[in-house]
Motif scaffolding. Structure first.
Motif, PDB file in Angstrom:
ATOM      1  N   TRP A  75       0.818  -1.214   0.000  1.00 20.68           N
ATOM      2  CA  TRP A  75       0.000   0.000   0.000  1.00 20.68           C
ATOM      3  C   TRP A  75       0.855   1.268   0.000  1.00 20.68           C
ATOM      4  CZ3 TRP A  75      -5.305   1.176  -0.107  1.00 20.68           C
ATOM      5  CH2 TRP A  75      -6.095   0.084  -0.492  1.00 20.68           C
ATOM      6  N   ILE A  76       2.074   1.175   0.452  1.00 21.79           N
ATOM      7  CA  ILE A  76       2.988   2.307   0.261  1.00 21.79           C
ATOM      8  C   ILE A  76       3.252   2.478  -1.233  1.00 21.79           C
ATOM      9  CG2 ILE A  76       5.360   3.108   0.623  1.00 21.79           C
ATOM     10  CD1 ILE A  76       5.266   1.775   3.377  1.00 21.79           C
ATOM     11  N   ALA A  77       3.445   1.359  -1.937  1.00 27.39           N
ATOM     12  CA  ALA A  77       3.690   1.409  -3.383  1.00 27.39           C
ATOM     13  C   ALA A  77       2.478   1.935  -4.137  1.00 27.39           C
ATOM     14  CB  ALA A  77       4.074   0.024  -3.890  1.00 27.39           C
ATOM     15  N   ILE A  78       1.277   1.449  -3.787  1.00 24.83           N
ATOM     16  CA  ILE A  78       0.078   1.903  -4.497  1.00 24.83           C
ATOM     17  C   ILE A  78      -0.206   3.367  -4.185  1.00 24.83           C
ATOM     18  CG2 ILE A  78      -1.807   1.424  -2.859  1.00 24.83           C
ATOM     19  CD1 ILE A  78      -1.821   0.205  -6.473  1.00 24.83           C
ATOM     20  N   GLY A  79       0.141   3.800  -2.968  1.00 29.54           N
ATOM     21  CA  GLY A  79      -0.013   5.212  -2.613  1.00 29.54           C
ATOM     22  C   GLY A  79       0.925   6.107  -3.392  1.00 29.54           C
ATOM     23  N   ALA A  80       2.165   5.617  -3.621  1.00 30.42           N
ATOM     24  CA  ALA A  80       3.122   6.392  -4.422  1.00 30.42           C
ATOM     25  C   ALA A  80       2.619   6.558  -5.852  1.00 30.42           C
ATOM     26  CB  ALA A  80       4.485   5.706  -4.401  1.00 30.42           C
ATOM     27  N   LEU A 138      -0.243  10.046 -10.054  1.00 29.86           N
ATOM     28  CA  LEU A 138      -1.449  10.310 -10.849  1.00 29.86           C
ATOM     29  C   LEU A 138      -2.083  11.636 -10.461  1.00 29.86           C
ATOM     30  CD1 LEU A 138      -3.097   6.749 -10.843  1.00 29.86           C
ATOM     31  CD2 LEU A 138      -2.060   7.901 -12.807  1.00 29.86           C
ATOM     32  N   ASP A 139      -2.140  11.903  -9.161  1.00 29.38           N
ATOM     33  CA  ASP A 139      -2.722  13.164  -8.691  1.00 29.38           C
ATOM     34  C   ASP A 139      -1.914  14.359  -9.175  1.00 29.38           C
ATOM     35  OD1 ASP A 139      -4.656  11.711  -7.371  1.00 29.38           O
ATOM     36  OD2 ASP A 139      -3.656  11.775  -5.429  1.00 29.38           O
ATOM     37  N   GLY A 140      -0.618  14.155  -9.361  1.00 29.68           N
ATOM     38  CA  GLY A 140       0.247  15.237  -9.828  1.00 29.68           C
ATOM     39  C   GLY A 140       0.234  15.425 -11.329  1.00 29.68           C
ATOM     40  N   GLY A 141      -0.587  14.620 -12.013  1.00 27.98           N
ATOM     41  CA  GLY A 141      -0.701  14.769 -13.456  1.00 27.98           C
ATOM     42  C   GLY A 141       0.253  13.929 -14.268  1.00 27.98           C
ATOM     43  N   THR A 142       1.007  13.075 -13.621  1.00 27.84           N
ATOM     44  CA  THR A 142       1.941  12.202 -14.338  1.00 27.84           C
ATOM     45  C   THR A 142       1.189  11.051 -15.000  1.00 27.84           C
ATOM     46  OG1 THR A 142       3.677  12.696 -12.733  1.00 27.84           O
ATOM     47  CG2 THR A 142       3.996  10.750 -14.132  1.00 27.84           C
ATOM     48  N   SER A 143       1.495  10.786 -16.257  1.00 27.80           N
ATOM     49  CA  SER A 143       0.896   9.660 -16.960  1.00 27.80           C
ATOM     50  C   SER A 143       1.563   8.372 -16.500  1.00 27.80           C
ATOM     51  CB  SER A 143       1.060   9.833 -18.474  1.00 27.80           C
ATOM     52  OG  SER A 143       0.486   8.741 -19.155  1.00 27.80           O
TER      53      SER A 143
END
Length: 539
Positions: free
Chosen positions: A407-412, A417-422
């Motif tokens: 879940w640390i990985a999925i949170g990263a 994604l929230d920052g707009g990175t594809s």
């Protein structure tokens, strides 16, 4: 199973019927479960505003999962006290089939569809603890070493069915519609029922336990209701109170704790209009069971003299097992969100046009089928040579920790994604791998642990409590989801600079990390027991 086979330590010949039936049943369950969230979002919940649709679908999904893992309590009780494991499994399997039929027939009718989900929860949940404990019944002291292998086979076939269901059912939903996509799992469940029935004459049938004055509930009741003076005089049985014994100074702190639990449970039920009935009812049950358990532990010695010492120690052992189960609940709150939260995240990731987000879940059972033989044939042997024995409780501790890492990985990924990175959907492979490794260490191990530690008269009930741990895990999810709808909570999260979704992901990671530490500390104090039946008890 003949005595000769048992003495030789051979694999019981009836095991293939149970394993094959389980493979079909798991295909049916995961086939409908893994397309449930996409179906709800795309079809059944179209009347819900688009902004709220994913959240409502997630709520329905976890409510259904709570039901699936709540009804094992009913199934375990019916099997242990009245009908036996085989009959209970067979009859509830027919209810299970009826639920699948409702999903296929009422894909456009929300009431009919939800009734189908209820029937599947009742049928699937009711048989869930019994199939695993029914496998354990096929073994005794002479061939119990084969049981671990069979429980691993059992978990392997579960994931075999899940793999093909996860891969194929999203395609059937897209290309042929919900009636076909939900109808195929129904046919597999019918096949599972027939295969299970075919092995009837070969099974070892352990009959339900007769009424027992020294049962777990009777001992707990005596412990809670006994006054100290009654216990000292051997008069701890309820109803034997004498004048003069009930007076100030004869405090019953355990009973007080249980009464507080009952009051808290009632308060939780009163929150149903705000929380919803499922959250309120499950919270009430958990509070009642937890506080009654604590109270019983506090006053257990007061039942001595009214019940045999073996019964007292049996209750003490069950309470110790339930602590283990309670500490596993955070793992389940993380694991089951791969079919809801992780699918919703996958919808926002880059992927080939032919690939459906729900198909990503096929990676989980595929990895399980690889990891189970790898762990048994390679990893555990290497660790043993290095001087570290991979005991059941050690494996479960590490498994919970790996779920936190997932879940640390999925949170990263969510932060990116929230920052707009594809982000390509292939980035989810890492958290899936971490979570699946944790699953193999926790879930596959937990099945055998629960059976081996359960007293003979409570096999079905203990396996039910193991399933109840999944209910509590999903309850945590619903509570957290409900909490983040509070304006004060969302305002606080917004001030942290990350999205609500990312915040929840890191919250669950921390939740599991703390649980892993607590589990490891308690595991050092836990003393393993051996509750496989003796050979002479073969039916």
């Amino acid at each position: 199973m003949s005595q000769t086979e048992a003495a030789a330590g051979r694999m019981p010949r009836q095991i293939p019927y149970i394993i094959a039936s389980e493979g079909c049943e798991r295909f049916s369950f995961y086939g409908m479960r893994n397309i449930l969230t996409p179906f709800l979002i795309s079809t059944l919940l179209l009347f819900v505003p688009l902004a709220d649709r994913a959240g409502d679908a997630k709520h329905v999904f976890h409510t259904f999962v709570i039901g699936v893992y709540f009804f094992p309590l009913l199934g375990g009780w019916l099997a242990d006290r009245f009908f036996g494991k085989y009959n209970t499994v067979l009859w509830l399997s027919l209810v299970y089939c009826a639920g699948h039929a409702c999903l296929a027939l009422f894909e456009a009718n929300i009431k009919g569809f939800y009734f189908g989900l209820f029937l599947i929860a009742l049928g699937s949940g009711g048989i869930k603890p019994l199939v695993a404990s029914f496998i354990g019944d096929q073994f005794d002291q002479t061939n119990k070493e084969k049981a671990k292998l069979v429980f691993d086979m059992f978990y392997w076939i579960i994931n075999f069915g899940s793999f093909f269901a996860s891969l194929l059912m999203p395609i059937f939903l897209r290309d042929y519609g919900p009636a076909v996509a939900f109808g195929i799992p129904g046919l597999l469940m019918l096949a599972a029922t027939i295969v299970f029935w075919m092995g009837n004459k070969k099974y070892v049938h352990v009959p339900p336990a007769p009424p027992n004055p020294d049962s777990f509930t009777n001992v707990a009741r005596t412990a809670l209701l006994a006054h100290p003076a009654q216990a000292r005089r051997g008069l701890a049985r309820p109803g034997l109170a004498r004048p003069g014994l009930s007076r100030p100074g004869l405090a019953r702190p355990g009973l007080l704790v249980a009464q507080i639990g009952a009051a808290l449970a009632l308060a939780a039920l009163c929150m149903a209009p705000l929380w919803g009935f499922v959250i309120a009812a499950c919270t009430a049950l958990v509070l009642l069971l937890a506080m009654a358990g604590v109270g019983t532990a506090m006053q257990l010695e007061r039942a001595r003299g009214s019940h045999p010492d073996a019964a007292i120690e049996g209750v003490r052992g069950v309470l110790r097992i339930l602590i283990i189960f309670a500490l596993v609940t955070p793992f389940w709150s993380l694991f089951d969100q791969k079919a809801s939260t992780w699918i919703i995240q996958a919808n926002a990731m880059d992927k080939p046009s032919w690939f459906l987000p729900a198909q990503m879940q096929a990676l989980n059972p595929a990895l399980v089928m690889l990891l189970i033989p790898f762990n048994n044939l390679v990893l555990y042997k290497v660790l043993a040579r290095l001087g570290w024995e991979a005991t059941a409780l050690r494996r479960m501790t590490v498994g919970i920790a790996f779920s936190a890492l997932a879940w640390i990985a999925i949170g990263a990924i969510q932060l990116a994604l929230d920052g707009g990175t594809s982000m390509s959907i292939t980035w989810q492979i890492l958290p899936y791998a971490l979570l699946t490794f944790g699953e193999v260490l926790v879930s596959a191990t937990g099945l055998e642990f629960a059976y081996s530690q359960a007293p003979p008269s409570m096999k079905g009930a203990i396996m039910s409590f193991w399933s109840l741990a999944v209910t509590v895990g999903n309850l945590w999810v619903l509570i957290v989801n409900a909490s983040v709808k509070n304006d004060a909570v969302t305002g606080h999260i917004a001030s942290s600079g990350i999205s609500v979704t990312a915040f929840q992901m890191f919250f669950f990671a921390a939740f599991a990390g703390i649980a892993a530490i607590a589990f490891g500390l308690y595991a050092k104090r836990y003393k393993m027991v051996d509750n496989y039946r003796n050979q002479e008890k073969i039916a």
